[in-house]
Design a protein around this motif. Structure first.
Motif, PDB file in Angstrom:
ATOM      1  N   GLY A 191     -37.251 -16.320  46.130  1.00  0.00           N
ATOM      2  CA  GLY A 191     -37.454 -15.243  45.183  1.00  0.00           C
ATOM      3  C   GLY A 191     -37.260 -13.905  45.868  1.00  0.00           C
ATOM      4  N   GLN A 192     -37.561 -12.845  45.144  1.00  0.00           N
ATOM      5  CA  GLN A 192     -37.443 -11.498  45.675  1.00  0.00           C
ATOM      6  C   GLN A 192     -38.708 -10.711  45.361  1.00  0.00           C
ATOM      7  OE1 GLN A 192     -33.868  -9.865  43.972  1.00  0.00           O
ATOM      8  NE2 GLN A 192     -32.553 -10.769  45.523  1.00  0.00           N
ATOM      9  N   ALA A 193     -39.065  -9.802  46.236  1.00  0.00           N
ATOM     10  CA  ALA A 193     -40.205  -8.921  46.018  1.00  0.00           C
ATOM     11  C   ALA A 193     -39.811  -7.513  46.419  1.00  0.00           C
ATOM     12  CB  ALA A 193     -41.411  -9.385  46.821  1.00  0.00           C
ATOM     13  N   GLN A 194     -40.478  -6.539  45.830  1.00  0.00           N
ATOM     14  CA  GLN A 194     -40.180  -5.148  46.138  1.00  0.00           C
ATOM     15  C   GLN A 194     -41.457  -4.383  46.448  1.00  0.00           C
ATOM     16  OE1 GLN A 194     -37.107  -3.106  43.719  1.00  0.00           O
ATOM     17  NE2 GLN A 194     -37.168  -4.922  42.421  1.00  0.00           N
ATOM     18  N   GLY A 195     -41.324  -3.395  47.302  1.00  0.00           N
ATOM     19  CA  GLY A 195     -42.434  -2.532  47.652  1.00  0.00           C
ATOM     20  C   GLY A 195     -41.885  -1.220  48.175  1.00  0.00           C
ATOM     21  N   SER A 196     -42.688  -0.557  48.966  1.00  0.00           N
ATOM     22  CA  SER A 196     -42.299   0.731  49.531  1.00  0.00           C
ATOM     23  C   SER A 196     -42.594   0.736  51.024  1.00  0.00           C
ATOM     24  CB  SER A 196     -43.073   1.866  48.849  1.00  0.00           C
ATOM     25  OG  SER A 196     -42.901   1.843  47.454  1.00  0.00           O
ATOM     26  N   GLY A 197     -42.096   1.752  51.708  1.00  0.00           N
ATOM     27  CA  GLY A 197     -42.353   1.910  53.132  1.00  0.00           C
ATOM     28  C   GLY A 197     -41.988   3.320  53.550  1.00  0.00           C
ATOM     29  N   PHE A 198     -42.246   3.643  54.817  1.00  0.00           N
ATOM     30  CA  PHE A 198     -41.877   4.965  55.314  1.00  0.00           C
ATOM     31  C   PHE A 198     -41.528   4.888  56.796  1.00  0.00           C
ATOM     32  CE2 PHE A 198     -46.436   4.425  55.366  1.00  0.00           C
ATOM     33  CZ  PHE A 198     -46.879   4.935  56.578  1.00  0.00           C
ATOM     34  N   ILE A 199     -40.553   5.697  57.181  1.00  0.00           N
ATOM     35  CA  ILE A 199     -40.033   5.709  58.551  1.00  0.00           C
ATOM     36  C   ILE A 199     -40.937   6.591  59.405  1.00  0.00           C
ATOM     37  CG2 ILE A 199     -38.019   6.176  59.991  1.00  0.00           C
ATOM     38  CD1 ILE A 199     -36.307   5.946  57.429  1.00  0.00           C
ATOM     39  N   ILE A 200     -41.330   6.086  60.590  1.00  0.00           N
ATOM     40  CA  ILE A 200     -42.252   6.833  61.447  1.00  0.00           C
ATOM     41  C   ILE A 200     -41.626   7.251  62.778  1.00  0.00           C
ATOM     42  CG2 ILE A 200     -44.321   5.802  60.446  1.00  0.00           C
ATOM     43  CD1 ILE A 200     -44.382   3.947  62.953  1.00  0.00           C
ATOM     44  N   SER A 201     -40.326   6.969  62.970  1.00  0.00           N
ATOM     45  CA  SER A 201     -39.667   7.378  64.213  1.00  0.00           C
ATOM     46  C   SER A 201     -38.178   7.575  63.951  1.00  0.00           C
ATOM     47  CB  SER A 201     -39.870   6.330  65.321  1.00  0.00           C
ATOM     48  OG  SER A 201     -39.209   5.118  64.992  1.00  0.00           O
TER      49      SER A 201
ATOM     50  N   GLY B  86     -43.263   6.613  46.398  1.00  0.00           N
ATOM     51  CA  GLY B  86     -42.973   5.190  46.510  1.00  0.00           C
ATOM     52  C   GLY B  86     -41.969   4.697  45.490  1.00  0.00           C
ATOM     53  N   ASN B  87     -42.032   3.379  45.264  1.00  0.00           N
ATOM     54  CA  ASN B  87     -41.019   2.668  44.491  1.00  0.00           C
ATOM     55  C   ASN B  87     -41.677   1.895  43.350  1.00  0.00           C
ATOM     56  OD1 ASN B  87     -38.570   1.302  43.784  1.00  0.00           O
ATOM     57  ND2 ASN B  87     -39.062  -0.366  45.197  1.00  0.00           N
ATOM     58  N   PRO B  88     -42.381   2.569  42.415  1.00  0.00           N
ATOM     59  CA  PRO B  88     -43.106   1.833  41.371  1.00  0.00           C
ATOM     60  C   PRO B  88     -42.159   1.085  40.437  1.00  0.00           C
ATOM     61  CG  PRO B  88     -43.048   4.170  40.860  1.00  0.00           C
ATOM     62  CD  PRO B  88     -42.490   4.020  42.257  1.00  0.00           C
ATOM     63  N   PHE B  89     -42.483  -0.198  40.192  1.00  0.00           N
ATOM     64  CA  PHE B  89     -41.701  -1.049  39.293  1.00  0.00           C
ATOM     65  C   PHE B  89     -40.216  -1.069  39.657  1.00  0.00           C
ATOM     66  CE2 PHE B  89     -45.390   0.359  36.724  1.00  0.00           C
ATOM     67  CZ  PHE B  89     -45.959  -0.878  36.507  1.00  0.00           C
ATOM     68  N   GLY B  90     -39.892  -0.823  40.931  1.00  0.00           N
ATOM     69  CA  GLY B  90     -38.507  -0.867  41.372  1.00  0.00           C
ATOM     70  C   GLY B  90     -37.665   0.305  40.914  1.00  0.00           C
ATOM     71  N   LEU B  91     -38.306   1.392  40.478  1.00  0.00           N
ATOM     72  CA  LEU B  91     -37.552   2.541  39.956  1.00  0.00           C
ATOM     73  C   LEU B  91     -36.945   3.408  41.058  1.00  0.00           C
ATOM     74  CD1 LEU B  91     -40.008   3.657  37.123  1.00  0.00           C
ATOM     75  CD2 LEU B  91     -37.801   2.511  36.830  1.00  0.00           C
ATOM     76  N   GLY B  92     -37.416   3.256  42.287  1.00  0.00           N
ATOM     77  CA  GLY B  92     -36.935   4.109  43.359  1.00  0.00           C
ATOM     78  C   GLY B  92     -37.868   5.282  43.581  1.00  0.00           C
TER      79      GLY B  92
ATOM     80  N   ASP C 130     -46.504 -12.828  35.402  1.00  0.00           N
ATOM     81  CA  ASP C 130     -45.660 -11.912  34.648  1.00  0.00           C
ATOM     82  C   ASP C 130     -44.236 -12.444  34.561  1.00  0.00           C
ATOM     83  OD1 ASP C 130     -47.766 -10.183  34.448  1.00  0.00           O
ATOM     84  OD2 ASP C 130     -47.231  -9.120  36.295  1.00  0.00           O
ATOM     85  N   LYS C 131     -43.567 -12.115  33.506  1.00  0.00           N
ATOM     86  CA  LYS C 131     -42.166 -12.502  33.330  1.00  0.00           C
ATOM     87  C   LYS C 131     -41.266 -11.294  33.542  1.00  0.00           C
ATOM     88  CE  LYS C 131     -43.256 -16.699  32.407  1.00  0.00           C
ATOM     89  NZ  LYS C 131     -42.976 -17.770  33.365  1.00  0.00           N
ATOM     90  N   GLY C 132     -41.539 -10.564  34.580  1.00  0.00           N
ATOM     91  CA  GLY C 132     -40.703  -9.405  34.892  1.00  0.00           C
ATOM     92  C   GLY C 132     -41.470  -8.133  34.650  1.00  0.00           C
ATOM     93  N   ALA C 133     -41.286  -7.158  35.549  1.00  0.00           N
ATOM     94  CA  ALA C 133     -42.033  -5.902  35.456  1.00  0.00           C
ATOM     95  C   ALA C 133     -41.703  -5.150  34.179  1.00  0.00           C
ATOM     96  CB  ALA C 133     -41.722  -5.037  36.679  1.00  0.00           C
ATOM     97  N   ALA C 134     -40.447  -5.169  33.779  1.00  0.00           N
ATOM     98  CA  ALA C 134     -40.053  -4.414  32.589  1.00  0.00           C
ATOM     99  C   ALA C 134     -40.738  -4.950  31.346  1.00  0.00           C
ATOM    100  CB  ALA C 134     -38.538  -4.456  32.423  1.00  0.00           C
TER     101      ALA C 134
ATOM    102  N   ALA D 218     -44.610  -4.896  44.145  1.00  0.00           N
ATOM    103  CA  ALA D 218     -44.247  -4.902  42.730  1.00  0.00           C
ATOM    104  C   ALA D 218     -43.833  -6.266  42.228  1.00  0.00           C
ATOM    105  CB  ALA D 218     -43.126  -3.904  42.497  1.00  0.00           C
ATOM    106  N   THR D 219     -42.603  -6.408  41.839  1.00  0.00           N
ATOM    107  CA  THR D 219     -42.166  -7.623  41.192  1.00  0.00           C
ATOM    108  C   THR D 219     -41.531  -8.549  42.194  1.00  0.00           C
ATOM    109  OG1 THR D 219     -40.051  -6.585  40.718  1.00  0.00           O
ATOM    110  CG2 THR D 219     -41.748  -6.449  39.029  1.00  0.00           C
ATOM    111  N   ALA D 220     -41.645  -9.841  41.948  1.00  0.00           N
ATOM    112  CA  ALA D 220     -40.992 -10.836  42.782  1.00  0.00           C
ATOM    113  C   ALA D 220     -40.275 -11.784  41.845  1.00  0.00           C
ATOM    114  CB  ALA D 220     -42.001 -11.584  43.633  1.00  0.00           C
TER     115      ALA D 220
END
Length: 529
Positions: free
Chosen positions: A147-157, A229-235, A10-14, A35-37
């Motif tokens: 490069g850079q990559a994006q995803g999601s996560g969650f705090i458990i403590s 989550g953070n789909p396509f880096g939208l937050g 891909d040449k960018g998520a957008a 998501a995107t890197a």
């Protein structure tokens, strides 16, 4: 079945989101949701693979009885807002800097994947799946690329431990988190586990953070769930749906046991949580099936009970220790069951018990079939692998197994799953030919083949349309045993088949070794014409 293919990078998520559907590559993808890197000077990359799709597949129609007993209209909750307000502060966007080198790529080619019989659809899926991923680099110069990559996560403590996917932070040199309130924090990788695609992070510095907990209840199929989550880096993005199925095996790893969820998730949701209506985490979003790269309502999440055990081990030790008995196993087919005198095809056939392993010490040998663990029957190899791994090293367990026509039970003390791989013989030459025409096989003593060892009979040629090829035998395979007896000459295999045919047996088990390991193949005593 069509071959698996890979989409172009891909040449960018957008840009991917804006591409008309008619111009996108058709087919079904299993996509890791990181998501995107954005690779320096090269654009974006995603972890994805195209899956074969059944021809002329039709969407099934669900017919609900009008007068079903005790039925009443079922509707969703009036609002998810209260649950979302409670949990969204603990969900973060994950952004990482990645450096990839030739050594990194070679380490990520999927060599630690489980072994399958040749021709098994999972074999092809695993290979394609394992080869995809990573930031491109110049193989000739060996220079690393960033490069850079994006995803999601969650705090458990409250002190800032964060769960995400391994593929989101793999090869990361820097990790930053963005909270729902827009605050940016740095984090460090505490530990990762490739086999379940989980990772544990720790927010750098002191502080007190909102957190969520894993659910102790097993979600039921049909229950409402919420993905954040953070789909396509939208937050921070919230979607809702239901648990569509449990126990899915998508070929992502040896311990697959995914929840299938129809809450829309996309690239960038990887590592994000799926909540139940109480606001507890029931799954960690990891992958989707999609013809276009976007959600079609088929997503997969790692169940909370699996994630919780792995994360606890990563937090305490930085690694995951799994139980190990030291056997190479394969499914029991109907032919194999008939050959061994089993009434059903459930269980895991032991193709090889490794030297100095707990199983070998307990008396389990190749040709045995493991039927259960601690009194509970197993369906197949994957269930056995999950049960043994979950028990952990040092634990004692009772294995039920089939040996020489009868069921036995033995106590086994589990070892620690090693990371090393055993060496394989390299068979490259073809000596004098001895032919078993009915099977489409040309055989030769292994002792005459350099690198094949001194035991067994080598397949030096094979008819691609013959019975043996259809059972997965290939040139270079070494047949070690036929009908439970060691063989060293092709004539011994022919004699074993003839004897079995006279005795009224439908098939003979061949114990076969190749570069990928050892397995059993059932060859019919009377091949169909």
């Amino acid at each position: 079945m069509p071959q698996l293919e890979f989409p172009p990078q891909d040449k960018g998520a957008a840009r991917n989101a804006a591409t008309p559907r008619s111009q996108r590559r058709p087919g079904m993808r299993a996509i890791l949701l990181g998501a995107t890197a954005a690779v320096a000077l090269t654009g974006a990359f995603t972890h994805s693979v195209l899956l074969p799709q059944a021809a002329n597949a039709e969407t099934p129609t669900l017919n609900v009885p009008v007068n079903a007993p005790n039925s009443s209209p079922v509707v969703g909750p009036v609002s998810f807002a209260d649950v979302v307000d409670h949990v969204r502060g603990a969900v973060v966007s994950v952004k990482v800097k990645i450096t990839e080198t030739a050594d990194n790529e070679e380490a990520n080619t999927g060599n630690d994947m489980p072994q399958f019989a040749p021709g098994d659809p999972l074999e092809r899926f695993f290979r394609r799946f394992g080869e995809q991923g990573g930031v491109p680099f110049n193989k000739h110069s060996g220079k690393p690329r960033t490069g850079q990559a994006q995803g999601s996560g969650f705090i458990i403590s409250s002190d800032g431990y964060v769960v995400t996917n391994n593929h989101v932070v793999e090869n990361a040199t820097e990790v930053s988190l963005t909270t729902d309130g827009g605050q940016t924090l740095t984090a460090s990788v505490v530990g990762t586990d490739k086999k379940t695609d989980l990772a544990l992070l720790k927010i750098n510095g002191s502080g007190t953070y909102p957190f969520v907990k894993f659910s102790n209840e097993t979600p039921r199929v049909g229950e409402w769930v919420i993905a954040v989550g953070n789909p396509f880096g939208l937050g921070g993005t919230v979607t809702a749906g239901i648990i569509s199925a449990r126990g899915r095996d998508i070929g992502a790893g040896p311990y697959d046991d995914f929840l299938q969820v129809d809450a829309p998730v996309n690239r960038g949701n990887s590592g994000g949580p799926t909540f139940n209506a109480k606001g507890d985490v029931v799954g960690v979003n990891t992958a989707i099936f999609s013809p276009s790269g976007g959600s079609v309502g088929i997503g997969f999440a790692i169940p909370a009970e699996v994630a919780q055990n792995v994360i606890t081990s990563l937090r305490e030790k930085g690694t995951v220790a799994r139980g190990w008995i030291g056997v190479q196993i394969q499914p029991v087919t109907a032919e194999i069951a008939d050959s061994l005198g089993l009434k059903t095809s459930k269980g895991a056939l032991v193709a090889e018990a490794q030297p100095n392993s707990p199983a070998l010490s307990a008396g389990i040998r190749s040709g045995d079939v493991i039927l259960g663990v601690d009194g509970e029957r197993i369906d197949g190899p994957r269930e056995l692998a999950r049960k043994i791994a979950a028990l952990g090293p040092g634990k004692s367990t009772n294995l039920m197994y089939w040996h020489d026509g009868s069921e036995k039970t033995v106590a086994v003390k589990l070892g620690n799953l090693p990371n090393d791989k055993e060496a394989k013989a390299d068979i490259t030459t073809r000596p004098d030919k001895n032919v078993l025409g009915d099977l489409g096989l040309t055989l030769a003593p292994a002792a005459q083949v350099p690198g094949a060892g001194d035991e067994g009979v080598v397949v030096s040629d094979i008819d691609p349309d013959g019975v043996a090829a259809q059972k997965g035998l290939r040139v270079g395979d070494v047949i070690l045993e036929a009908g439970g007896h060691a063989v060293s000459r092709p004539a011994e295999i022919g004699a074993t088949l003839s004897t079995a045919k006279k005795d009224g047996r439908k098939a003979v088990l061949m114990r076969v070794k190749n570069r990928e390991g050892t397995r059993y193949v059932a060859l019919a005593t009377t091949p169909a014409s």
